[in-house]
Enzyme design. Structure first.
Site, PDB file in Angstrom:
ATOM      1  N   GLY A   7       6.367  -2.186   6.478  1.00 39.52           N
ATOM      2  CA  GLY A   7       7.737  -2.689   6.511  1.00 39.52           C
ATOM      3  C   GLY A   7       8.693  -1.854   7.336  1.00 39.52           C
ATOM      4  CD  GLU A   8      12.743  -0.728  10.523  1.00 38.88           C
ATOM      5  OE1 GLU A   8      11.828  -0.308  11.243  1.00 38.88           O
ATOM      6  OE2 GLU A   8      13.666   0.000  10.105  1.00 38.88           O
ATOM      7  CB  SER A  21       9.647   6.076   9.871  1.00 39.48           C
ATOM      8  OG  SER A  21       9.119   5.728  11.132  1.00 39.48           O
ATOM      9  CG  ASN A  23      -4.845   5.806  13.262  1.00 40.04           C
ATOM     10  OD1 ASN A  23      -5.705   6.643  13.541  1.00 40.04           O
ATOM     11  ND2 ASN A  23      -3.661   6.127  12.777  1.00 40.04           N
ATOM     12  CB  CYS A  46      -0.085   5.831  11.424  1.00 38.14           C
ATOM     13  SG  CYS A  46       0.448   7.428  10.916  1.00 38.14           S
ATOM     14  CB  CYS A  82       6.372  -5.407   9.118  1.00 37.43           C
ATOM     15  SG  CYS A  82       7.714  -4.608  10.034  1.00 37.43           S
ATOM     16  CB  CYS A 128       1.946  -1.957  13.809  1.00 42.83           C
ATOM     17  SG  CYS A 128       2.071  -1.612  12.036  1.00 42.83           S
ATOM     18  CB  SER A 133       8.734   3.654  15.652  1.00 48.77           C
ATOM     19  OG  SER A 133       8.235   4.118  14.427  1.00 48.77           O
ATOM     20  CG  LEU A 134      11.247   6.074  22.120  1.00 48.81           C
ATOM     21  CD1 LEU A 134      12.546   5.322  21.864  1.00 48.81           C
ATOM     22  CD2 LEU A 134      11.541   7.388  22.846  1.00 48.81           C
ATOM     23  CG  HIS A 135       5.803   3.697  19.447  1.00 48.91           C
ATOM     24  ND1 HIS A 135       5.144   4.773  18.912  1.00 48.91           N
ATOM     25  CD2 HIS A 135       6.310   3.006  18.374  1.00 48.91           C
ATOM     26  CE1 HIS A 135       5.220   4.723  17.589  1.00 48.91           C
ATOM     27  NE2 HIS A 135       5.933   3.684  17.247  1.00 48.91           N
ATOM     28  CD  GLU A 178      -2.891  -1.111   2.280  1.00 51.95           C
ATOM     29  OE1 GLU A 178      -3.830  -1.902   2.206  1.00 51.95           O
ATOM     30  OE2 GLU A 178      -2.770  -0.288   3.193  1.00 51.95           O
ATOM     31  CB  CYS A 188       2.693   7.223   3.634  1.00 53.07           C
ATOM     32  SG  CYS A 188       3.095   6.065   4.933  1.00 53.07           S
ATOM     33  CB  CYS A 246       5.177  -2.876  16.432  1.00 50.95           C
ATOM     34  SG  CYS A 246       6.907  -2.528  16.053  1.00 50.95           S
TER      35      CYS A 246
HETATM   36  N1  SAH Z   1       8.777   0.173  10.559  1.00 48.74           N
HETATM   37  C1  SAH Z   1       8.924   1.595  10.502  1.00 48.74           C
HETATM   38  C2  SAH Z   1       8.007   2.297   9.513  1.00 48.74           C
HETATM   39  C3  SAH Z   1       6.536   1.909   9.498  1.00 48.74           C
HETATM   40  S1  SAH Z   1       5.457   2.441  10.773  1.00 48.74           S
HETATM   41  C4  SAH Z   1       8.758   2.158  11.887  1.00 48.74           C
HETATM   42  O1  SAH Z   1       8.414   1.423  12.795  1.00 48.74           O
HETATM   43  O2  SAH Z   1       9.026   3.342  12.090  1.00 48.74           O
HETATM   44  C5  SAH Z   1       5.129   4.123  10.619  1.00 48.74           C
HETATM   45  C6  SAH Z   1       4.616   4.733  11.921  1.00 48.74           C
HETATM   46  O3  SAH Z   1       3.242   4.383  12.214  1.00 48.74           O
HETATM   47  C7  SAH Z   1       5.407   4.254  13.098  1.00 48.74           C
HETATM   48  O4  SAH Z   1       5.721   5.267  13.983  1.00 48.74           O
HETATM   49  C8  SAH Z   1       4.445   3.276  13.715  1.00 48.74           C
HETATM   50  O5  SAH Z   1       4.799   2.994  14.996  1.00 48.74           O
HETATM   51  C9  SAH Z   1       3.123   4.006  13.561  1.00 48.74           C
HETATM   52  N2  SAH Z   1       1.960   3.132  13.796  1.00 48.74           N
HETATM   53  C10 SAH Z   1       1.909   1.803  13.625  1.00 48.74           C
HETATM   54  N3  SAH Z   1       0.702   1.321  13.971  1.00 48.74           N
HETATM   55  C11 SAH Z   1      -0.049   2.368  14.367  1.00 48.74           C
HETATM   56  C12 SAH Z   1      -1.409   2.510  14.792  1.00 48.74           C
HETATM   57  N4  SAH Z   1      -2.222   1.468  14.870  1.00 48.74           N
HETATM   58  N5  SAH Z   1      -1.836   3.741  15.098  1.00 48.74           N
HETATM   59  C13 SAH Z   1      -1.021   4.809  14.980  1.00 48.74           C
HETATM   60  N6  SAH Z   1       0.259   4.735  14.563  1.00 48.74           N
HETATM   61  C14 SAH Z   1       0.753   3.527  14.263  1.00 48.74           C
END
Ligand code: SAH
Length: 369
Positions: free
Chosen positions: A168-169, A200, A300, A343, A115, A122, A222-224, A95, A108, A119
């Site tokens: 993907g990463e 990212s 999301n 996202c 992936c 995601c 992507s710290l979170h 996508e 994007c 996570c």
């Molecule tokens: N693998 C890479 C790039 C893809 S994710 C990475 O992890 O950075 C792109 C962004 O969307 C990341 O910050 C990811 O953590 C965020 N993301 C993933 N799932 C999400 C969700 N359900 N709601 C909001 N953001 C999300």
């Protein structure tokens, strides 16, 4: 010998196309002309390349092609966000999402089919990992979007930013992502500035350490979570490369860069999980010596997820604590939700979900991808 499979010229950076032409006894400037035809003018038919000799055109026709990605679905959200589901030659789908903002827009882009990183919040992770995208499949997303959004090459540039934040990463598909980003920056191709191309990553530290020496683009992490105990749960690659190692690598990445340049820290707001006042205070401490801006992303939801989104009040409060601690904070506006393009909602169809383990084992050596 007859060439059964044609060479896809979307796979080539300018330098690689020059080398290819030199090998064939052609002048290297031909490569520049052809890169411009492909990426600036969106041409996929050699016969349209009017400044290229007929002989070379015929020769290229025989051995090469410019093969666009096939559109399986093209959806537009009420807010103008557009999502394409693209079908690859092997039947897999990926996508690409375009998010317009006035006369500008962010594309994007996906880097892998599925992936491997798993996570927990995601939706891409639930599909497992199938394979890396080729350079042609990565830059092909930009090529296609540019052509669809901007049929008239003289019109205003619509794609002003590219973010490697699709499926993907990107650092686990290192070489192909570097080549694709090289084309994004190339003045003869897309000519985007380094501030407008963002990679990212969840934090594959060895690959991140190599990145800086090879290409100058912006970085998002992507710290979170503000500590390893929580991040181990949300972003499992943290067990391999914990926060201290990741942030040390971020600091190395920023060494010698202009003071105004910042790494974007992505932080998805999960109700009751990582959104407390305490998490905000802890995050401010963890980030205090790294040149960052923080991007809070309202979670999301997707089917079967265990998480819910933090309330707006909670997000404001979290943001205020970080701001009071001296950090630059933005809250990402959620776009394209009605078409599952927000996202973490990207979920192309994956054929083979069984290969995650293989790929996960290779994290140690991203150079081999
Ligand atoms: N693998 C890479 C790039 C893809 S994710 C990475 O992890 O950075 C792109 C962004 O969307 C990341 O910050 C990811 O953590 C965020 N993301 C993933 N799932 C999400 C969700 N359900 N709601 C909001 N953001 C999300």
């Amino acid at each position: 010998m007859a060439q059964d499979k044609k060479i896809n010229l979307l796979d080539f950076t300018s330098d690689k196309l020059k080398a290819f032409f030199l090998e064939r006894g052609e002048k290297p400037f031909r490569a520049t002309q052809i890169i411009k035809w492909i990426h600036q003018h969106g041409v996929s038919d050699f016969s349209e390349m009017s400044n290229v000799s007929k002989v070379l055109r015929a020769e290229l026709e025989d051995i090469a092609e410019i093969k666009p990605l096939e559109i399986a679905i093209d959806k537009e959200s009420d807010d103008g966000t557009r999502k394409w589901l693209l079908r690859l030659d092997d039947g897999n789908c990926i996508e690409t999402v375009f998010i317009p903002e006035g006369s500008r827009g962010t594309l994007c882009v996906s880097s892998q089919v599925g992936c491997a990183l798993d996570c927990t919040f995601c939706s891409t992770a639930r599909q497992g990992f199938n394979r890396n995208l080729t350079v042609a499949e990565i830059i092909g997303q930009v090529w296609l979007a540019k052509n669809l959004l901007q049929p008239d090459p003289e019109s205003e540039r619509v794609i002003s930013n590219v973010v490697m934040m699709g499926m993907g990463e990107p650092l686990l598909n290192y070489n192909n992502v570097i080549d694709a980003m090289t084309l994004m920056l190339d003045d003869n191709a897309y000519g985007l500035s380094k501030r407008r191309v963002t990679l990212s990553t969840s934090g594959v530290v060895p690959a991140l350490d190599r990145l800086r020496d090879e290409i100058d683009v912006s970085l998002a992490i992507s710290l979170h979570a503000p500590n390893n105990a929580l991040r181990d749960q949300l972003v499992p690659v943290n067990r391999k490369y914990p926060i201290e190692q990741l942030l040390a690598s971020c600091n190395r990445f920023m060494e010698g860069k202009a003071a105004r340049e910042r790494i974007t820290i992505e932080y998805v707001m999960l109700h009751g999980v990582n959104d407390s006042d305490e998490c905000a205070r802890e995050l401010a401490i963890v980030l205090k010596d790294v040149p960052v801006k923080v991007n809070l992303i309202p979670f999301n939801p997707f089917p079967e997820t265990r998480y819910t989104r933090s309330s707006n009040n909670r997000i404001h409060r979290f943001s205020d604590i970080l701001t009071d601690a001296g950090l630059v904070v933005m809250t990402r506006k959620t776009r394209g939700e009605d078409i599952d393009a927000a996202c973490g909602q990207l979920a192309g169809d994956i054929n083979d979900k069984s290969r995650r383990d293989i790929h996960f084992a290779r994290i140690e050596s991203p150079a081999q991808t």
